[in-house]
Design an enzyme around this catalytic site. Structure first.
Site, PDB file in Angstrom:
ATOM      1  N   LEU A 141       3.192   4.505 -39.280  1.00 56.27           N
ATOM      2  CA  LEU A 141       4.517   4.605 -39.863  1.00 56.27           C
ATOM      3  C   LEU A 141       4.614   3.512 -40.917  1.00 56.27           C
ATOM      4  O   LEU A 141       4.058   2.424 -40.756  1.00 56.27           O
ATOM      5  CB  LEU A 141       5.608   4.397 -38.804  1.00 56.27           C
ATOM      6  CG  LEU A 141       5.688   5.430 -37.669  1.00 56.27           C
ATOM      7  CD1 LEU A 141       6.801   5.041 -36.693  1.00 56.27           C
ATOM      8  CD2 LEU A 141       5.932   6.829 -38.213  1.00 56.27           C
ATOM      9  N   ASP A 142       5.321   3.792 -42.017  1.00 55.47           N
ATOM     10  CA  ASP A 142       5.506   2.782 -43.039  1.00 55.47           C
ATOM     11  C   ASP A 142       6.192   1.554 -42.447  1.00 55.47           C
ATOM     12  O   ASP A 142       6.893   1.638 -41.425  1.00 55.47           O
ATOM     13  CB  ASP A 142       6.356   3.336 -44.184  1.00 55.47           C
ATOM     14  CG  ASP A 142       5.677   4.479 -44.924  1.00 55.47           C
ATOM     15  OD1 ASP A 142       4.434   4.552 -44.871  1.00 55.47           O
ATOM     16  OD2 ASP A 142       6.393   5.280 -45.548  1.00 55.47           O
ATOM     17  N   LYS A 143       6.040   0.421 -43.099  1.00 54.46           N
ATOM     18  CA  LYS A 143       6.602  -0.831 -42.605  1.00 54.46           C
ATOM     19  C   LYS A 143       8.071  -0.693 -42.210  1.00 54.46           C
ATOM     20  O   LYS A 143       8.488  -1.173 -41.153  1.00 54.46           O
ATOM     21  CB  LYS A 143       6.459  -1.905 -43.687  1.00 54.46           C
ATOM     22  CG  LYS A 143       7.133  -3.224 -43.360  1.00 54.46           C
ATOM     23  CD  LYS A 143       7.064  -4.195 -44.519  1.00 54.46           C
ATOM     24  CE  LYS A 143       7.847  -5.459 -44.221  1.00 54.46           C
ATOM     25  NZ  LYS A 143       7.872  -6.392 -45.372  1.00 54.46           N
ATOM     26  N   THR A 145       9.819   2.160 -41.722  1.00 52.33           N
ATOM     27  CA  THR A 145      10.164   3.378 -40.975  1.00 52.33           C
ATOM     28  C   THR A 145      10.126   3.051 -39.492  1.00 52.33           C
ATOM     29  O   THR A 145       9.201   2.398 -39.016  1.00 52.33           O
ATOM     30  CB  THR A 145       9.180   4.511 -41.296  1.00 52.33           C
ATOM     31  OG1 THR A 145       9.264   4.843 -42.684  1.00 52.33           O
ATOM     32  CG2 THR A 145       9.493   5.757 -40.469  1.00 52.33           C
ATOM     33  N   ARG A 240       9.039  10.872 -47.802  1.00 52.46           N
ATOM     34  CA  ARG A 240       9.705  10.215 -48.925  1.00 52.46           C
ATOM     35  C   ARG A 240       9.369  10.905 -50.241  1.00 52.46           C
ATOM     36  O   ARG A 240      10.248  11.132 -51.085  1.00 52.46           O
ATOM     37  CB  ARG A 240       9.309   8.747 -48.961  1.00 52.46           C
ATOM     38  CG  ARG A 240       9.702   7.990 -47.689  1.00 52.46           C
ATOM     39  CD  ARG A 240       8.971   6.662 -47.549  1.00 52.46           C
ATOM     40  NE  ARG A 240       9.380   5.719 -48.571  1.00 52.46           N
ATOM     41  CZ  ARG A 240       8.802   4.528 -48.738  1.00 52.46           C
ATOM     42  NH1 ARG A 240       7.789   4.157 -47.952  1.00 52.46           N
ATOM     43  NH2 ARG A 240       9.224   3.720 -49.685  1.00 52.46           N
TER      44      ARG A 240
END
Length: 324
Positions: A141-143, A145, A240
């Protein structure tokens, strides 16, 4: 019986009758199921997996009764350090660890983030993860998210989860707040690759990798929409990029959100919250997969975090006040 020490992998097995006559790499993948076929193929090429003491090629045909022997070192995992970390654990057993990742936590060490990552915390919680590729991290997961993530604690689990992800059978469902009023759900099928003009961004490009997202409306507001997105693929920044591509960027997205837009007749509290929202409003809500050991279907949920819940509450209140 197969023997697997903490430092050296030592496995022996006789090729059963039903597998005789196949390629060596195919047989090895069916005999040593805790390891991926690609990893076994590499070991065959390195001479670490032999047949009756002989080194063969992955494509060579071998027959029942022959003895397979594997002696190999676990993959070098790099200079990663274990660090104490409070993990929000949703589920854990011998093979799986499911967590609810908070915002602001980088998943894997990289330039500028050598420590303080989820991987560092995982190694402290379960030191045996040093023997699993990437410390068991099979998806990221993105930082900024939040939400549910699964980690493989064993080689068997790692191989199974990677295969499930590649087969697109893992259910990954997200929730997001986007800018704009989405009229109906749809499927976005648009390849994603590196943005040719801004290398830190991803974009929909013809030369990219296939990417498929399915989204539907949960609640509409006057200038925003609460959506649920299910992934078929797992490209970098997929939701995104895809939602921006169809004209509905995520609230708070610093990379793809574009110029800040103030909703017409919005109350000051909502305007300030939208302006100051510290991250992309994206949360991994549900994760569904088959247990790597027994094939049982399992599903986990991470409740919406406070910041997204608060923003949804403000959007509802603003709509009610406008209608009233």
């Amino acid at each position: 019986m197969p023997k697997n020490t903490t430092k050296t992998i030592e496995l022996c097995a006789e090729i059963p009758t039903e597998l005789g006559g196949q390629r060596l790499d195919q047989i090895a993948a069916q005999v040593f199921t805790e390891h991926s076929r690609s990893r076994l193929t590499a070991w065959i090429k390195e001479g670490r997996l032999t047949v009756d003491g002989q080194t063969l090629r992955p494509r060579d045909t071998v027959y029942s009764g022959a003895m397979l022997k594997l002696v190999a070192e676990p993959a070098e995992q790099g200079e990663w350090h274990a660090q104490p970390m409070d993990l929000d654990i949703i589920f854990e057993d011998e093979h799986l660890l499911v967590i609810n990742k908070p915002a602001g936590l980088v998943v894997h060490p990289a330039a500028g983030h050598a420590t303080g990552t989820l991987l560092n915390g995982l190694l402290h919680h379960a030191p045996q993860l040093r023997e699993v590729p990437r410390a068991g991290i099979v998806h990221r997961l993105d930082k900024d998210t939040t939400g549910v993530m699964v980690v493989a604690k064993t080689l068997i689990a790692h191989t199974s989860l990677v295969e499930q992800l590649q087969a697109r059978t893992v259910g990954r469902t997200y929730e997001a707040i986007v800018v704009g009023v989405v009229t109906s759900g749809a499927t976005i099928e648009a390849a994603i690759g590196r943005d040719p003009h801004q290398r830190q961004r991803m974009a929909v490009v013809a030369s990219g990798k296939p990417a498929v997202s399915h989204y539907r409306v949960l609640q509409r507001f006057r200038a925003h929409t609460h959506v649920r997105v299910q992934l078929e693929t797992g490209r970098t920044h997929q939701i995104r990029v895809h939602m921006t591509h169809v004209g509905f960027p995520l609230v708070g997205d610093p990379l793809y959100g574009g110029r800040f837009r103030i909703p017409t007749a919005a109350n000051p509290t909502l305007v300030e919250e939208l302006r100051a929202f510290p991250r992309q409003a994206l949360h991994a809500r549900f994760l569904e997969l088959k247990h790597p050991l027994n094939g049982t279907s399992m599903k986990w949920e991470a409740p919406l975090p406070d910041d997204i819940s608060w923003l949804l509450q403000l959007l509802r209140q603003n709509d009610e006040a406008f209608i009233g």
